[in-house]
Design a protein around this motif. Structure first.
Motif, PDB file in Angstrom:
ATOM      1  N   SER A 186      60.571  57.353  12.236  1.00 41.79           N
ATOM      2  CA  SER A 186      60.712  58.057  13.044  1.00 41.79           C
ATOM      3  C   SER A 186      61.538  59.525  13.332  1.00 41.79           C
ATOM      4  O   SER A 186      61.982  59.711  11.609  1.00 41.79           O
ATOM      5  CB  SER A 186      61.722  57.221  14.078  1.00 41.79           C
ATOM      6  OG  SER A 186      62.748  58.099  15.371  1.00 41.79           O
ATOM      7  N   LEU A 187      61.191  60.077  13.810  1.00 45.66           N
ATOM      8  CA  LEU A 187      61.975  61.728  13.896  1.00 45.66           C
ATOM      9  C   LEU A 187      63.270  61.771  14.639  1.00 45.66           C
ATOM     10  O   LEU A 187      62.380  62.031  15.956  1.00 45.66           O
ATOM     11  CB  LEU A 187      60.232  63.215  14.042  1.00 45.66           C
ATOM     12  CG  LEU A 187      59.584  63.128  13.663  1.00 45.66           C
ATOM     13  CD1 LEU A 187      58.247  64.206  13.933  1.00 45.66           C
ATOM     14  CD2 LEU A 187      59.306  62.794  12.226  1.00 45.66           C
ATOM     15  N   GLN A 188      63.671  61.776  13.650  1.00 46.54           N
ATOM     16  CA  GLN A 188      65.070  61.691  14.748  1.00 46.54           C
ATOM     17  C   GLN A 188      66.756  62.774  14.345  1.00 46.54           C
ATOM     18  O   GLN A 188      66.079  63.653  13.372  1.00 46.54           O
ATOM     19  CB  GLN A 188      66.549  60.745  13.825  1.00 46.54           C
ATOM     20  CG  GLN A 188      65.796  59.734  13.598  1.00 46.54           C
ATOM     21  CD  GLN A 188      65.873  58.475  14.872  1.00 46.54           C
ATOM     22  OE1 GLN A 188      66.732  58.919  15.579  1.00 46.54           O
ATOM     23  NE2 GLN A 188      65.446  57.649  14.732  1.00 46.54           N
ATOM     24  N   PHE A 189      67.091  63.407  15.695  1.00 45.12           N
ATOM     25  CA  PHE A 189      67.301  65.036  15.638  1.00 45.12           C
ATOM     26  C   PHE A 189      68.572  64.541  16.275  1.00 45.12           C
ATOM     27  O   PHE A 189      68.775  64.561  16.789  1.00 45.12           O
ATOM     28  CB  PHE A 189      66.119  65.145  16.547  1.00 45.12           C
ATOM     29  CG  PHE A 189      64.451  65.824  16.457  1.00 45.12           C
ATOM     30  CD1 PHE A 189      64.451  67.513  15.560  1.00 45.12           C
ATOM     31  CD2 PHE A 189      63.814  65.261  17.073  1.00 45.12           C
ATOM     32  CE1 PHE A 189      62.928  67.925  15.207  1.00 45.12           C
ATOM     33  CE2 PHE A 189      62.771  65.647  16.261  1.00 45.12           C
ATOM     34  CZ  PHE A 189      62.604  66.619  15.756  1.00 45.12           C
ATOM     35  N   SER A 190      69.129  66.023  15.921  1.00 46.06           N
ATOM     36  CA  SER A 190      71.010  65.653  16.010  1.00 46.06           C
ATOM     37  C   SER A 190      70.652  66.710  17.498  1.00 46.06           C
ATOM     38  O   SER A 190      69.346  66.990  17.557  1.00 46.06           O
ATOM     39  CB  SER A 190      71.966  67.023  15.078  1.00 46.06           C
ATOM     40  OG  SER A 190      70.554  68.456  15.479  1.00 46.06           O
ATOM     41  N   GLU A 194      63.408  70.028   5.885  1.00 49.51           N
ATOM     42  CA  GLU A 194      64.192  70.906   6.141  1.00 49.51           C
ATOM     43  C   GLU A 194      64.024  72.128   6.822  1.00 49.51           C
ATOM     44  O   GLU A 194      64.468  72.915   7.490  1.00 49.51           O
ATOM     45  CB  GLU A 194      64.394  71.789   4.023  1.00 49.51           C
ATOM     46  CG  GLU A 194      65.310  70.447   3.624  1.00 49.51           C
ATOM     47  CD  GLU A 194      65.278  70.917   1.959  1.00 49.51           C
ATOM     48  OE1 GLU A 194      64.869  72.451   2.165  1.00 49.51           O
ATOM     49  OE2 GLU A 194      66.194  70.776   1.626  1.00 49.51           O
ATOM     50  N   HIS A 195      62.186  72.353   6.696  1.00 54.18           N
ATOM     51  CA  HIS A 195      61.951  73.587   7.705  1.00 54.18           C
ATOM     52  C   HIS A 195      61.796  73.385   8.634  1.00 54.18           C
ATOM     53  O   HIS A 195      62.673  73.826   9.840  1.00 54.18           O
ATOM     54  CB  HIS A 195      59.881  73.641   7.141  1.00 54.18           C
ATOM     55  CG  HIS A 195      59.099  74.949   7.919  1.00 54.18           C
ATOM     56  ND1 HIS A 195      59.922  76.125   7.891  1.00 54.18           N
ATOM     57  CD2 HIS A 195      58.215  74.617   9.130  1.00 54.18           C
ATOM     58  CE1 HIS A 195      59.172  76.982   8.645  1.00 54.18           C
ATOM     59  NE2 HIS A 195      58.006  75.807   9.053  1.00 54.18           N
ATOM     60  N   ILE A 196      61.411  71.809   9.523  1.00 50.89           N
ATOM     61  CA  ILE A 196      62.405  71.773  10.951  1.00 50.89           C
ATOM     62  C   ILE A 196      63.232  71.749  11.541  1.00 50.89           C
ATOM     63  O   ILE A 196      63.524  72.869  12.411  1.00 50.89           O
ATOM     64  CB  ILE A 196      61.224  70.361  11.034  1.00 50.89           C
ATOM     65  CG1 ILE A 196      59.414  70.759  10.769  1.00 50.89           C
ATOM     66  CG2 ILE A 196      61.869  70.522  12.810  1.00 50.89           C
ATOM     67  CD1 ILE A 196      59.113  68.869  11.112  1.00 50.89           C
ATOM     68  N   SER A 197      64.221  71.239  10.963  1.00 50.47           N
ATOM     69  CA  SER A 197      65.152  71.648  10.595  1.00 50.47           C
ATOM     70  C   SER A 197      65.912  73.050  11.170  1.00 50.47           C
ATOM     71  O   SER A 197      66.725  74.161  11.919  1.00 50.47           O
ATOM     72  CB  SER A 197      66.008  71.332   9.797  1.00 50.47           C
ATOM     73  OG  SER A 197      66.188  69.864  10.090  1.00 50.47           O
ATOM     74  N   LYS A 237      70.922  69.492  18.388  1.00 53.30           N
ATOM     75  CA  LYS A 237      71.097  70.720  18.533  1.00 53.30           C
ATOM     76  C   LYS A 237      69.297  71.356  18.288  1.00 53.30           C
ATOM     77  O   LYS A 237      68.826  72.370  17.478  1.00 53.30           O
ATOM     78  CB  LYS A 237      71.659  71.787  16.979  1.00 53.30           C
ATOM     79  CG  LYS A 237      73.345  71.633  17.683  1.00 53.30           C
ATOM     80  CD  LYS A 237      73.985  73.023  16.577  1.00 53.30           C
ATOM     81  CE  LYS A 237      75.511  72.728  17.185  1.00 53.30           C
ATOM     82  NZ  LYS A 237      76.125  73.941  16.752  1.00 53.30           N
ATOM     83  N   GLY A 238      68.841  70.447  17.036  1.00 52.95           N
ATOM     84  CA  GLY A 238      67.511  70.141  16.590  1.00 52.95           C
ATOM     85  C   GLY A 238      67.139  69.622  15.846  1.00 52.95           C
ATOM     86  O   GLY A 238      65.801  70.136  14.908  1.00 52.95           O
ATOM     87  N   GLU A 297      68.714  70.503  24.822  1.00 53.98           N
ATOM     88  CA  GLU A 297      69.583  69.509  23.721  1.00 53.98           C
ATOM     89  C   GLU A 297      67.844  68.800  23.216  1.00 53.98           C
ATOM     90  O   GLU A 297      66.848  68.872  23.575  1.00 53.98           O
ATOM     91  CB  GLU A 297      70.086  68.366  24.826  1.00 53.98           C
ATOM     92  CG  GLU A 297      70.188  66.831  23.917  1.00 53.98           C
ATOM     93  CD  GLU A 297      71.379  66.444  24.766  1.00 53.98           C
ATOM     94  OE1 GLU A 297      71.645  65.392  23.854  1.00 53.98           O
ATOM     95  OE2 GLU A 297      71.051  66.359  25.800  1.00 53.98           O
ATOM     96  N   ALA A 298      68.369  68.925  21.842  1.00 55.79           N
ATOM     97  CA  ALA A 298      67.127  67.742  21.278  1.00 55.79           C
ATOM     98  C   ALA A 298      66.880  67.182  22.062  1.00 55.79           C
ATOM     99  O   ALA A 298      67.453  65.775  22.275  1.00 55.79           O
ATOM    100  CB  ALA A 298      66.783  68.165  20.012  1.00 55.79           C
TER     101      ALA A 298
END
Length: 241
Positions: free
Chosen positions: A222-226, A111-114, A228-229, A128-129
Motif C-alpha cells: 500500500s502507498l500510504q500518504f500523509s 523519497e522522490h514521490i514524497s 500533505k502527500g 489533501e492526499a
C-alpha cells in the motif's frame, strides 16, 4: 506475468507475480543524490570536454538518485526517466535500463514521490492526499471510496501519465521486494537441502507461496500518504524500507 514497459528507458514492472526467483537479491543501501560536479572537465591535453545537455541537466536536477538497474548502479534523474517517451528499439538496451526490485530503488522512489507529489496535488487544487493508494493485479488505480478528491485525483493522474507511472512503478517494485523478502527463508532452506526428500518437505512447508491461491500469502503493498502527500510504502501495514 503482466509486464508494463516505460517507453523511454524500458523500465519493466509488474503487479505481484507471486513467483519465486532465486536469482533476485534485495539490496539495502540507501538512495543517494548525485553530487554536484563541474560542467567541464580538463583533458590530458589541456582542452575542455563539455558535458552533454543531459549531463548538465542532471547537475541541477533535484530528482537524481542512485538506482539499481539491469546494467549496474547508475545515477538516474527520475523526473526525466518517467517523462521521456522515446521508444526503445532493442531488447538489450531496454534490459540495461530496467529498474530492479531492490530496497534501494524502493527507498529512492519513496523519497522522490514524497518530494514531488505534494506540489502535484497543489497544482491541481487538491488540498489533501488520499490516505492510501493501491494498484490491482491489472495495474488499475484503487483509491478509498470515501476520499473526498477521488475524481479530481483520478483525472489529474490521467492527464499526467508520468506521475501515474511513477506511482505504479513504486507499487510494483515494492511488491517484488516484499515477495523476495517473504520467500527468503524458503530459498535458504532449499539451498541447504541434501536430498529430494528434504526438498519435498521444504516445498510442503512453504506451499502457501506456490499454490493457486499464493496471492493471498504475499504481503499487501500500500502507498500510504500523509495529508500533505508525503509517502510511506507499507507491506501488510509495516514500513517496507
Amino acid at each position: 506475468m503482466t509486464i508494463y514497459t516505460n517507453n523511454s528507458y524500458n523500465v519493466t514492472y509488474t503487479a505481484p507475480s507471486k513467483g519465486i526467483n532465486s536469482a533476485l537479491t534485495t539490496q539495502n543501501s540507501a538512495a543517494n543524490s548525485l553530487p554536484q560536479v563541474a560542467s567541464t572537465y580538463p583533458s590530458a591535453r589541456g582542452s575542455d570536454v563539455t558535458l552533454s545537455d543531459e549531463a548538465k541537466a542532471m547537475q541541477t536536477s533535484t530528482a537524481v538518485y542512485r538506482m539499481d538497474t539491469g546494467s549496474g548502479t547508475k545515477q538516474i534523474d527520475l523526473d526525466r526517466y518517467f517523462t521521456q517517451s522515446s521508444p526503445v528499439n532493442d531488447l538489450a538496451s531496454g534490459a540495461a535500463n530496467l529498474l530492479l526490485p531492490s530496497s534501494n530503488n524502493v527507498l529512492a522512489l519513496q523519497e522522490h514521490i514524497s518530494s514531488v507529489f505534494p506540489d502535484f496535488l497543489t497544482k491541481h487544487g487538491i488540498s489533501e492526499a488520499p490516505q492510501t493508494m493501491l494498484f490491482d493485479n491489472q495495474g488499475t488505480l484503487v483509491l478509498p471510496n470515501d476520499y473526498a478528491y477521488k475524481e479530481e485525483l483520478t483525472a489529474a493522474l490521467e492527464q499526467h501519465p508520468d506521475m501515474l507511472k511513477t506511482l505504479k512503478t513504486a507499487h510494483a517494485l515494492s511488491s517484488h521486494v516484499a515477495g523476495i523478502q517473504a520467500t527468503a527463508p524458503m530459498r535458504e532452506a532449499l539451498a541447504q537441502a541434501n536430498s529430494q526428500a528434504e526438498v519435498d518437505i521444504i516445498l510442503e512447508n512453504f506451499s502457501a507461496y506456490l499454490g493457486d491461491n499464493r496471492a493471498q500469502a504475499y504481503p499487501e503493498i500500500s502507498l500510504q500518504f500523509s495529508a500533505k502527500g508525503e509517502l510511506t510504502i507499507t507491506a501488510d501495514g509495516q514500513s517496507l524500507v
